[in-house]
Design a protein around this motif. Structure first.
Motif, PDB file in Angstrom:
ATOM      1  N   LEU A   1      52.247   2.568 -28.174  1.00 16.16           N
ATOM      2  CA  LEU A   1      52.913   3.792 -27.716  1.00 16.16           C
ATOM      3  C   LEU A   1      52.532   4.982 -28.592  1.00 16.16           C
ATOM      4  N   GLN A   2      52.412   4.747 -29.885  1.00 12.51           N
ATOM      5  CA  GLN A   2      51.977   5.830 -30.779  1.00 12.51           C
ATOM      6  C   GLN A   2      50.562   6.285 -30.430  1.00 12.51           C
ATOM      7  N   ARG A   3      49.713   5.334 -30.116  1.00 12.63           N
ATOM      8  CA  ARG A   3      48.342   5.676 -29.715  1.00 12.63           C
ATOM      9  C   ARG A   3      48.333   6.421 -28.385  1.00 12.63           C
ATOM     10  N   LEU A   4      49.173   6.002 -27.448  1.00 10.85           N
ATOM     11  CA  LEU A   4      49.269   6.682 -26.154  1.00 10.85           C
ATOM     12  C   LEU A   4      49.797   8.105 -26.325  1.00 10.85           C
TER      13      LEU A   4
ATOM     14  N   THR B   1      34.684  18.945 -20.141  1.00  9.44           N
ATOM     15  CA  THR B   1      34.385  18.036 -21.256  1.00  9.44           C
ATOM     16  C   THR B   1      33.638  16.808 -20.744  1.00  9.44           C
ATOM     17  N   ARG B   2      34.113  16.236 -19.645  1.00  6.98           N
ATOM     18  CA  ARG B   2      33.420  15.085 -19.074  1.00  6.98           C
ATOM     19  C   ARG B   2      32.009  15.456 -18.601  1.00  6.98           C
ATOM     20  N   ALA B   3      31.857  16.668 -18.091  1.00  7.52           N
ATOM     21  CA  ALA B   3      30.547  17.094 -17.574  1.00  7.52           C
ATOM     22  C   ALA B   3      29.507  17.216 -18.682  1.00  7.52           C
TER      23      ALA B   3
ATOM     24  N   ARG C   1      30.247   3.582 -29.891  1.00  6.65           N
ATOM     25  CA  ARG C   1      31.662   3.279 -29.680  1.00  6.65           C
ATOM     26  C   ARG C   1      32.547   4.517 -29.768  1.00  6.65           C
ATOM     27  N   PHE C   2      32.152   5.516 -30.557  1.00  3.75           N
ATOM     28  CA  PHE C   2      32.945   6.736 -30.646  1.00  3.75           C
ATOM     29  C   PHE C   2      32.910   7.493 -29.315  1.00  3.75           C
ATOM     30  N   LEU C   3      31.737   7.513 -28.719  1.00  4.77           N
ATOM     31  CA  LEU C   3      31.586   8.153 -27.418  1.00  4.77           C
ATOM     32  C   LEU C   3      32.364   7.388 -26.353  1.00  4.77           C
ATOM     33  N   VAL C   4      32.296   6.063 -26.420  1.00  3.39           N
ATOM     34  CA  VAL C   4      33.005   5.219 -25.445  1.00  3.39           C
ATOM     35  C   VAL C   4      34.506   5.467 -25.518  1.00  3.39           C
ATOM     36  N   ASP C   5      35.072   5.503 -26.726  1.00  2.00           N
ATOM     37  CA  ASP C   5      36.510   5.703 -26.881  1.00  2.00           C
ATOM     38  C   ASP C   5      36.947   7.035 -26.274  1.00  2.00           C
ATOM     39  N   THR C   6      36.155   8.079 -26.504  1.00  4.23           N
ATOM     40  CA  THR C   6      36.488   9.398 -25.971  1.00  4.23           C
ATOM     41  C   THR C   6      36.386   9.425 -24.452  1.00  4.23           C
ATOM     42  N   LEU C   7      35.287   8.891 -23.924  1.00  5.68           N
ATOM     43  CA  LEU C   7      35.095   8.894 -22.471  1.00  5.68           C
ATOM     44  C   LEU C   7      36.134   8.020 -21.769  1.00  5.68           C
ATOM     45  N   ASP C   8      36.503   6.923 -22.389  1.00  9.79           N
ATOM     46  CA  ASP C   8      37.506   6.047 -21.804  1.00  9.79           C
ATOM     47  C   ASP C   8      38.838   6.779 -21.649  1.00  9.79           C
ATOM     48  N   MET C   9      39.231   7.534 -22.663  1.00  6.57           N
ATOM     49  CA  MET C   9      40.480   8.288 -22.601  1.00  6.57           C
ATOM     50  C   MET C   9      40.408   9.398 -21.557  1.00  6.57           C
ATOM     51  N   LEU C  10      39.286  10.123 -21.519  1.00  3.95           N
ATOM     52  CA  LEU C  10      39.125  11.202 -20.544  1.00  3.95           C
ATOM     53  C   LEU C  10      39.102  10.656 -19.118  1.00  3.95           C
TER      54      LEU C  10
ATOM     55  N   ALA D   1      40.540   7.945 -18.059  1.00  5.96           N
ATOM     56  CA  ALA D   1      41.884   7.500 -17.696  1.00  5.96           C
ATOM     57  C   ALA D   1      42.741   8.672 -17.233  1.00  5.96           C
ATOM     58  N   GLN D   2      42.592   9.827 -17.863  1.00  2.00           N
ATOM     59  CA  GLN D   2      43.325  11.013 -17.406  1.00  2.00           C
ATOM     60  C   GLN D   2      42.846  11.429 -16.009  1.00  2.00           C
ATOM     61  N   SER D   3      41.536  11.366 -15.773  1.00  2.00           N
ATOM     62  CA  SER D   3      41.005  11.686 -14.447  1.00  2.00           C
ATOM     63  C   SER D   3      41.506  10.688 -13.411  1.00  2.00           C
ATOM     64  N   ASP D   4      41.520   9.419 -13.799  1.00  2.00           N
ATOM     65  CA  ASP D   4      41.975   8.358 -12.906  1.00  2.00           C
ATOM     66  C   ASP D   4      43.442   8.572 -12.521  1.00  2.00           C
ATOM     67  N   ARG D   5      44.215   9.011 -13.480  1.00  2.00           N
ATOM     68  CA  ARG D   5      45.625   9.299 -13.220  1.00  2.00           C
ATOM     69  C   ARG D   5      45.758  10.391 -12.160  1.00  2.00           C
ATOM     70  N   LEU D   6      44.942  11.419 -12.255  1.00  2.00           N
ATOM     71  CA  LEU D   6      44.964  12.497 -11.258  1.00  2.00           C
ATOM     72  C   LEU D   6      44.593  11.973  -9.878  1.00  2.00           C
ATOM     73  N   TRP D   7      43.589  11.086  -9.829  1.00  2.00           N
ATOM     74  CA  TRP D   7      43.205  10.492  -8.548  1.00  2.00           C
ATOM     75  C   TRP D   7      44.390   9.791  -7.907  1.00  2.00           C
ATOM     76  N   HIS D   8      45.128   9.031  -8.689  1.00  2.00           N
ATOM     77  CA  HIS D   8      46.267   8.315  -8.132  1.00  2.00           C
ATOM     78  C   HIS D   8      47.374   9.269  -7.697  1.00  2.00           C
ATOM     79  N   MET D   9      47.538  10.372  -8.412  1.00  2.00           N
ATOM     80  CA  MET D   9      48.564  11.331  -8.039  1.00  2.00           C
ATOM     81  C   MET D   9      48.241  12.037  -6.725  1.00  2.00           C
ATOM     82  N   TYR D  10      46.944  12.261  -6.487  1.00  2.00           N
ATOM     83  CA  TYR D  10      46.540  13.032  -5.308  1.00  2.00           C
ATOM     84  C   TYR D  10      45.731  12.192  -4.326  1.00  2.00           C
TER      85      TYR D  10
END
Length: 226
Positions: free
Chosen positions: A51-54, A84-86, A142-151, A153-162
């Motif tokens: 939860l702290q990480r989230l 940022t993703r672009a 791995r640093f790039l992967v961690d950042t892209l994975d988080m970004l 997930a935020q995009s994925d959340r928007l997809w589910h919302m809309y």
């Protein structure tokens, strides 16, 4: 073999974030550590660390005297998310073109073979995510992967919302086929350009969905006004 503390924390993070992305925990919902412990079968410390990480990744907000709630999605920040993703997605794709192996592209082809349209949008979103994950892994950073994975997930959340307002996902899957062909050929420049176009297309679709919903809400409000 028993899971390590670190592994349990990672599993808790992935499971809770998935619930947030899929709106099983919706914006504004209070997050209960005890309920998550019972549901996931994971102890208090790994749950708390997840939860702290989230919270650091802005999926959860810590509210004084209220505990933790699921963060809202600020539509005004869409531009920052996708710009940022672009930048980062094409960079990862170019690295993958240099470092990836035939086995990576065979795996990506197999994933795409299971994403033939027509199919439910949720299934095609999962295909899209798997393709991105394969590319990130092949990029070997791995640093790039961690950042892209988080970004992502935020995009994925928007997809589910809309999701109900977004056009057919089949075109997005076709774009991955073009990226895959460039990766197999080792053409990083073309693969990167296609990846940038793919992200910008997603951006345009989400913006269109948001604008459409706001427009309909405005019309509904006008009709109900005295």
């Amino acid at each position: 073999m028993a899971e390590t503390h670190e592994t349990l924390g990672g599993r808790a993070y992935d499971a809770i974030r998935r619930k947030i992305v899929r709106l099983e925990l919706a914006p504004g919902d209070v997050v209960s550590e005890l309920e998550l412990q019972r549901e996931l079968g994971i102890g208090r410390t790994p749950i708390r660390e997840a939860l702290q990480r989230l919270a650091r990744d802005q999926f959860i907000v810590v509210m004084p005297r209220r505990g933790m709630i699921v963060s809202g999605v600020d539509v005004s920040e869409l531009a920052m998310l996708y710009e940022t993703r672009a930048i980062l997605e094409p960079y990862a794709v170019r690295l993958a073109a240099e470092r990836g192996a035939a086995a990576d592209w065979d795996e990506m082809a197999a994933v795409l073979a299971g994403g033939a349209s027509p199919a439910p949008a949720a299934e095609l979103i999962e295909v899209d995510r798997r393709c991105h994950e394969i590319v990130w892994r092949a990029a070997g950073n791995r640093f790039l992967v961690d950042t892209l994975d988080m970004l992502y997930a935020q995009s994925d959340r928007l997809w589910h919302m809309y999701l109900a307002d977004v056009e057919d996902m089949g075109e997005a899957i076709d774009e991955h086929r073009g990226i895959l062909a460039a990766l197999r050929a080792g053409d990083g420049a073309r693969a990167g350009a296609l990846a940038e176009g793919h992200v910008r297309t997603f951006d345009a679709r989400i913006r269109g969905a948001v604008a459409g919903r706001l427009s309909r809400s405005g019309r509904a409000g006008s009709r109900s006004a005295p």
